[in-house]
Scaffold this motif. Structure first.
Motif, PDB file in Angstrom:
ATOM      1  N   PRO A  51       6.074  -0.232 -10.295  1.00 40.90           N
ATOM      2  CA  PRO A  51       6.612  -0.703  -9.007  1.00 40.90           C
ATOM      3  C   PRO A  51       5.565  -1.040  -7.962  1.00 40.90           C
ATOM      4  CG  PRO A  51       7.048   1.635  -9.317  1.00 40.90           C
ATOM      5  CD  PRO A  51       6.550   1.113 -10.624  1.00 40.90           C
ATOM      6  N   ILE A  52       4.362  -0.433  -8.032  1.00 43.01           N
ATOM      7  CA  ILE A  52       3.305  -0.764  -7.072  1.00 43.01           C
ATOM      8  C   ILE A  52       2.044  -1.160  -7.829  1.00 43.01           C
ATOM      9  CG2 ILE A  52       1.833   0.040  -5.192  1.00 43.01           C
ATOM     10  CD1 ILE A  52       3.987   1.987  -4.396  1.00 43.01           C
ATOM     11  N   LEU A  53       1.513  -2.327  -7.492  1.00 39.10           N
ATOM     12  CA  LEU A  53       0.252  -2.808  -8.048  1.00 39.10           C
ATOM     13  C   LEU A  53      -0.677  -3.140  -6.890  1.00 39.10           C
ATOM     14  CD1 LEU A  53      -1.505  -3.841 -10.421  1.00 39.10           C
ATOM     15  CD2 LEU A  53      -0.347  -6.052 -10.182  1.00 39.10           C
ATOM     16  N   LEU A  54      -1.862  -2.550  -6.908  1.00 42.28           N
ATOM     17  CA  LEU A  54      -2.875  -2.835  -5.898  1.00 42.28           C
ATOM     18  C   LEU A  54      -3.958  -3.690  -6.531  1.00 42.28           C
ATOM     19  CD1 LEU A  54      -3.297   0.738  -4.351  1.00 42.28           C
ATOM     20  CD2 LEU A  54      -1.703  -1.062  -3.662  1.00 42.28           C
ATOM     21  N   LYS A  55      -4.269  -4.829  -5.907  1.00 40.80           N
ATOM     22  CA  LYS A  55      -5.294  -5.735  -6.414  1.00 40.80           C
ATOM     23  C   LYS A  55      -6.460  -5.752  -5.423  1.00 40.80           C
ATOM     24  CE  LYS A  55      -3.988  -9.038  -9.101  1.00 40.80           C
ATOM     25  NZ  LYS A  55      -3.493 -10.296  -9.693  1.00 40.80           N
ATOM     26  N   PRO A  56      -7.572  -5.081  -5.755  1.00 40.57           N
ATOM     27  CA  PRO A  56      -8.689  -4.969  -4.813  1.00 40.57           C
ATOM     28  C   PRO A  56      -9.258  -6.330  -4.426  1.00 40.57           C
ATOM     29  CG  PRO A  56      -8.946  -3.444  -6.648  1.00 40.57           C
ATOM     30  CD  PRO A  56      -7.828  -4.372  -7.010  1.00 40.57           C
ATOM     31  N   MET A  57      -9.634  -6.447  -3.141  1.00 39.22           N
ATOM     32  CA  MET A  57     -10.184  -7.693  -2.614  1.00 39.22           C
ATOM     33  C   MET A  57     -11.432  -7.434  -1.777  1.00 39.22           C
ATOM     34  SD  MET A  57      -6.669  -9.633  -1.437  1.00 39.22           S
ATOM     35  CE  MET A  57      -7.571 -11.053  -0.811  1.00 39.22           C
ATOM     36  N   GLY A  58     -12.255  -6.458  -2.158  1.00 38.18           N
ATOM     37  CA  GLY A  58     -13.475  -6.187  -1.415  1.00 38.18           C
ATOM     38  C   GLY A  58     -13.222  -5.461  -0.120  1.00 38.18           C
ATOM     39  N   GLY A  59     -12.878  -4.174  -0.196  1.00 38.06           N
ATOM     40  CA  GLY A  59     -12.623  -3.368   0.992  1.00 38.06           C
ATOM     41  C   GLY A  59     -11.162  -3.283   1.378  1.00 38.06           C
ATOM     42  N   VAL A  60     -10.350  -4.216   0.912  1.00 38.66           N
ATOM     43  CA  VAL A  60      -8.907  -4.188   1.123  1.00 38.66           C
ATOM     44  C   VAL A  60      -8.239  -4.501  -0.216  1.00 38.66           C
ATOM     45  CG1 VAL A  60      -9.013  -4.854   3.556  1.00 38.66           C
ATOM     46  CG2 VAL A  60      -8.870  -6.633   1.800  1.00 38.66           C
ATOM     47  N   SER A  61      -6.923  -4.378  -0.246  1.00 38.09           N
ATOM     48  CA  SER A  61      -6.187  -4.684  -1.474  1.00 38.09           C
ATOM     49  C   SER A  61      -4.927  -5.467  -1.145  1.00 38.09           C
ATOM     50  CB  SER A  61      -5.779  -3.400  -2.210  1.00 38.09           C
ATOM     51  OG  SER A  61      -6.898  -2.705  -2.703  1.00 38.09           O
ATOM     52  N   GLN A  62      -4.605  -6.400  -2.021  1.00 46.57           N
ATOM     53  CA  GLN A  62      -3.273  -6.993  -1.951  1.00 46.57           C
ATOM     54  C   GLN A  62      -2.296  -5.989  -2.539  1.00 46.57           C
ATOM     55  OE1 GLN A  62      -1.996 -10.217  -4.658  1.00 46.57           O
ATOM     56  NE2 GLN A  62      -1.458 -11.362  -2.819  1.00 46.57           N
ATOM     57  N   VAL A  63      -1.208  -5.726  -1.818  1.00 44.87           N
ATOM     58  CA  VAL A  63      -0.224  -4.733  -2.236  1.00 44.87           C
ATOM     59  C   VAL A  63       1.000  -5.465  -2.783  1.00 44.87           C
ATOM     60  CG1 VAL A  63       1.192  -2.773  -1.522  1.00 44.87           C
ATOM     61  CG2 VAL A  63      -1.064  -3.136  -0.481  1.00 44.87           C
ATOM     62  N   ILE A  64       1.326  -5.169  -4.037  1.00 40.46           N
ATOM     63  CA  ILE A  64       2.450  -5.805  -4.703  1.00 40.46           C
ATOM     64  C   ILE A  64       3.487  -4.731  -4.991  1.00 40.46           C
ATOM     65  CG2 ILE A  64       3.176  -7.015  -6.801  1.00 40.46           C
ATOM     66  CD1 ILE A  64       0.242  -8.140  -6.830  1.00 40.46           C
ATOM     67  N   VAL A  65       4.691  -4.917  -4.482  1.00 45.19           N
ATOM     68  CA  VAL A  65       5.760  -3.933  -4.631  1.00 45.19           C
ATOM     69  C   VAL A  65       6.934  -4.588  -5.344  1.00 45.19           C
ATOM     70  CG1 VAL A  65       7.332  -2.361  -3.447  1.00 45.19           C
ATOM     71  CG2 VAL A  65       5.029  -2.721  -2.545  1.00 45.19           C
ATOM     72  N   GLU A  66       7.372  -3.941  -6.422  1.00 46.35           N
ATOM     73  CA  GLU A  66       8.463  -4.464  -7.242  1.00 46.35           C
ATOM     74  C   GLU A  66       8.204  -5.909  -7.645  1.00 46.35           C
ATOM     75  OE1 GLU A  66      11.825  -3.635  -4.785  1.00 46.35           O
ATOM     76  OE2 GLU A  66      11.855  -1.514  -5.324  1.00 46.35           O
ATOM     77  N   GLY A  67       6.944  -6.192  -7.934  1.00 49.92           N
ATOM     78  CA  GLY A  67       6.573  -7.500  -8.465  1.00 49.92           C
ATOM     79  C   GLY A  67       6.203  -8.548  -7.445  1.00 49.92           C
ATOM     80  N   HIS A  68       6.350  -8.244  -6.132  1.00 52.24           N
ATOM     81  CA  HIS A  68       6.128  -9.252  -5.097  1.00 52.24           C
ATOM     82  C   HIS A  68       5.109  -8.754  -4.064  1.00 52.24           C
ATOM     83  CE1 HIS A  68       9.614 -11.411  -6.657  1.00 52.24           C
ATOM     84  NE2 HIS A  68      10.231 -10.251  -6.683  1.00 52.24           N
ATOM     85  N   PRO A  69       4.168  -9.597  -3.639  1.00 53.35           N
ATOM     86  CA  PRO A  69       3.178  -9.167  -2.646  1.00 53.35           C
ATOM     87  C   PRO A  69       3.824  -8.944  -1.289  1.00 53.35           C
ATOM     88  CG  PRO A  69       2.937 -11.520  -3.136  1.00 53.35           C
ATOM     89  CD  PRO A  69       3.951 -10.995  -4.090  1.00 53.35           C
ATOM     90  N   ILE A  70       3.420  -7.833  -0.638  1.00 51.73           N
ATOM     91  CA  ILE A  70       3.951  -7.548   0.702  1.00 51.73           C
ATOM     92  C   ILE A  70       2.864  -7.622   1.760  1.00 51.73           C
ATOM     93  CG2 ILE A  70       5.801  -6.109  -0.217  1.00 51.73           C
ATOM     94  CD1 ILE A  70       4.195  -3.655   0.817  1.00 51.73           C
ATOM     95  N   GLY A  71       1.597  -7.858   1.357  1.00 49.59           N
ATOM     96  CA  GLY A  71       0.533  -7.990   2.333  1.00 49.59           C
ATOM     97  C   GLY A  71      -0.793  -7.495   1.795  1.00 49.59           C
ATOM     98  N   VAL A  72      -1.820  -7.652   2.625  1.00 47.14           N
ATOM     99  CA  VAL A  72      -3.165  -7.165   2.318  1.00 47.14           C
ATOM    100  C   VAL A  72      -3.448  -5.991   3.250  1.00 47.14           C
ATOM    101  CG1 VAL A  72      -5.614  -7.735   2.301  1.00 47.14           C
ATOM    102  CG2 VAL A  72      -3.936  -9.428   1.514  1.00 47.14           C
ATOM    103  N   MET A  73      -3.879  -4.855   2.678  1.00 51.18           N
ATOM    104  CA  MET A  73      -4.026  -3.637   3.472  1.00 51.18           C
ATOM    105  C   MET A  73      -5.333  -2.934   3.152  1.00 51.18           C
ATOM    106  SD  MET A  73      -0.229  -1.939   3.122  1.00 51.18           S
ATOM    107  CE  MET A  73       1.258  -2.967   3.204  1.00 51.18           C
ATOM    108  N   SER A  74      -5.871  -2.238   4.158  1.00 51.10           N
ATOM    109  CA  SER A  74      -6.952  -1.292   3.939  1.00 51.10           C
ATOM    110  C   SER A  74      -6.345  -0.021   3.347  1.00 51.10           C
ATOM    111  CB  SER A  74      -7.644  -0.956   5.250  1.00 51.10           C
ATOM    112  OG  SER A  74      -6.759  -0.241   6.105  1.00 51.10           O
ATOM    113  N   ALA A  75      -7.204   0.877   2.863  1.00 52.23           N
ATOM    114  CA  ALA A  75      -6.708   2.137   2.308  1.00 52.23           C
ATOM    115  C   ALA A  75      -5.911   2.913   3.356  1.00 52.23           C
ATOM    116  CB  ALA A  75      -7.873   2.971   1.794  1.00 52.23           C
ATOM    117  N   ARG A  76      -6.420   2.953   4.587  1.00 52.64           N
ATOM    118  CA  ARG A  76      -5.724   3.702   5.638  1.00 52.64           C
ATOM    119  C   ARG A  76      -4.366   3.079   5.952  1.00 52.64           C
ATOM    120  NH1 ARG A  76      -7.772   7.626   8.455  1.00 52.64           N
ATOM    121  NH2 ARG A  76      -9.899   7.077   7.763  1.00 52.64           N
TER     122      ARG A  76
END
Length: 518
Positions: free
Chosen positions: A84-109
């Motif tokens: 259900p959650i896939l994080l794709k690292p992008m150099g200090g942040v990650s694209q967050v994919i929930v239930e197969g769909h991206p919901i945004g780019v986030m820092s760890a915090r």
């Protein structure tokens, strides 16, 4: 933790590890296969993956490759509920994919702040699987006892509590200190979590297993929990990897120098390299040697140079220039005996004249120059394309299968021709994909997994062989990647039966658990 008023029907097993890359993904697939062969309807589950190797499901959702392999080992179709959650690292942040769909780019915090809202979506995905299947095999992530991460856990012990899962703990003897791994993890577990552990597994052993007898006895005496077995190192059983720690398994296994009649395939090891599993099928073809390069001095004189997929196209294009590979690639195009050049997804975008990013999808630079080897231009978009595709190479009947995952669209200009004619399976839309130059030396596509197709790979390799004056490869000399993986899945259950005491696991999975009083 309070158990649900209506607990899921499935009985679950969870594979936890003492660290990353100890073999959790492989063993999860193996247990899935074992349970499927025992007649159970079984599905894999991993609450949160951090991986740049991903796949597109039939419904158009994006999940990690490891869960796809586990689903295939189970004999079922991959589904977004399995990851259900896939994080794709992008150099200090990650694209967050929930239930197969991206919901945004986030820092760890920022991501940690979202976990309270994400947890119900994770448990709902698991519960849906648990309603459809009678056994679920869960995979953990990293170590379950990382003190600084415990409060943010979605994937390990918190998920074990929700699923009321029996647990096996896997340790990797190749890393050294295997008994310290096991005992150290055990000592950091809370009593209620220890109660879930039905056994330990030592993985990747080479040598005389009797040399471990005293250590195995000590573990049992110290913990009261048995070591279920010691698994030998079996590179011939590896499955698709979820991160770059497994990249060595996608290169040609025997290493060494090229032999007469071998083809040399060089792949740029980009900092944001994604879907490196695209090249595993090539490494298996007889007479093809796949290697990864990180600087101009390693370029050599390959028969094929590949720019692979990446989650950070602009950053990795800068890297190519910084390490001298960009100049070397461009120069090789002008050499009469230079390599064929192939770009896949982000690599395809790099081969064009420009990349535009007016929305700041990937960086704060609105436009950058590409390598200029194809007369194309890419424009990043906020919407991600996710499609399973099938089709053929234009001008032939050569079949192509694979999947698209990309954030931009690429426009062909001038006389640049498309390379592939594709149908997107979920809506049957037909498209012309990729580009190829007039000489046929430089080509690009958005299709991942293109070398999984036996006929495509056979003809592609034979075209490279013809350029060198080599005889074509006989079809009987190798099997398609899909058949190859199917054979590996078939061996996984026997691997467990041969080396593990499975009785504690069968006992734990016999019915609803009475392990916890949460």
């Amino acid at each position: 933790m309070t158990r649900p008023d209506h607990p899921p029907r499935a009985v679950s097993l969870m594979v936890l590890g003492t660290a990353s890359h100890v073999g959790k993904s492989l063993l999860t697939a193996a247990f899935c296969r074992l349970l499927a062969e025992a007649g159970h309807r079984v599905a894999p589950f991993k609450a949160q993956n951090m991986a740049l190797n991903s796949f597109v499901t039939l419904e158009g959702g994006e999940i990690g490759r490891a869960q796809v392999a586990q689903a295939e080992a189970s004999g079922i179709e991959p589904h977004v509920d399995m990851n259900p959650i896939l994080l794709k690292p992008m150099g200090g942040v990650s694209q967050v994919i929930v239930e197969g769909h991206p919901i945004g780019v986030m820092s760890a915090r920022e991501y940690y702040a979202e976990k309270a809202t994400l947890w119900p979506r994770v448990t709902a995905a698991y519960d849906r699987l648990a309603e459809r299947y009678d056994r679920v095999v869960l995979e953990g992530a990293g170590s379950p006892v990382e003190i600084n991460l415990t409060e943010h856990d979605l994937t390990n012990l918190k998920m074990a509590h929700h699923a009321d899962a029996a647990v096996v703990l896997v340790a990797d003897i190749e890393r050294g200190g295997v008994f310290a791994q096991i005992i150290g993890t055990w000592e950091l577990l809370e009593p209620r979590d220890r109660a879930r552990v039905v056994g330990f597994i030592i993985n990747k052993f080479r040598g005389d297993v009797t040399l471990l007898d005293s250590g195995l006895a000590f573990v049992r005496e110290r913990t009261g929990v048995p070591v279920l077995g010691v698994l030998p190192y079996r590179p011939d059983l590896q499955i698709d990897q979820e991160d770059s720690l497994g990249i060595d398994e996608t290169t040609t296994l025997d290493g060494g120098d090229l032999s007469p009649g071998d083809l040399d395939v060089a792949v740029a090891r980009l900092p944001g390299l994604s879907n490196f599993t695209d090249f595993w099928p090539l490494s298996r073809v007889p007479g093809v040697r796949v290697r990864y390069v990180e600087r101009a001095a390693e370029f050599g004189r390959p028969d094929l140079f590949v720019l692979p997929g990446t989650k950070t196209t602009v950053r990795d294009l800068d890297w190519l220039r910084r390490v001298g590979l960009a100049d070397r690639i461009i120069a090789s195009r002008a050499e009469e005996d230079g390599p064929r050049i192939l770009g896949i997804c982000g690599g395809f975008q790099m081969l064009g004249r420009s990349i535009e990013d007016p929305l700041g999808v990937e960086s704060d630079r609105e436009r950058v120059d590409g390598l200029g080897l194809l007369d194309t231009a890419t424009r990043f978009a906020a919407t991600k394309a996710r499609h399973l595709v099938s089709g053929q190479v234009i001008g032939s009947e050569l079949p192509v299968l694979g999947y698209e995952i990309h954030m931009g669209e690429t426009e062909r200009r001038g006389t640049t021709a498309p390379w592939l004619a594709l149908t997107r399976r979920h809506n049957q839309a037909t498209i012309l994909d990729g580009a190829i130059d007039q000489a046929g030396r430089v080509s690009g596509t958005y299709v991942h997994g293109v070398f999984d197709s036996g006929p495509f790979t056979e003809q592609f390799v034979n075209q490279l062989r013809a350029r060198r004056g080599f005889a074509p490869l006989a079809t009987t000399e190798w099997q398609s990647h899909r058949d190859f993986l199917a054979a590996r899945y078939a061996n996984l259950a026997e691997f467990l039966r041969a080396h593990l005491d499975l009785a504690p696991i069968w006992s734990a999975l016999a019915g609803p658990s009475a392990r916890s009083a949460d």
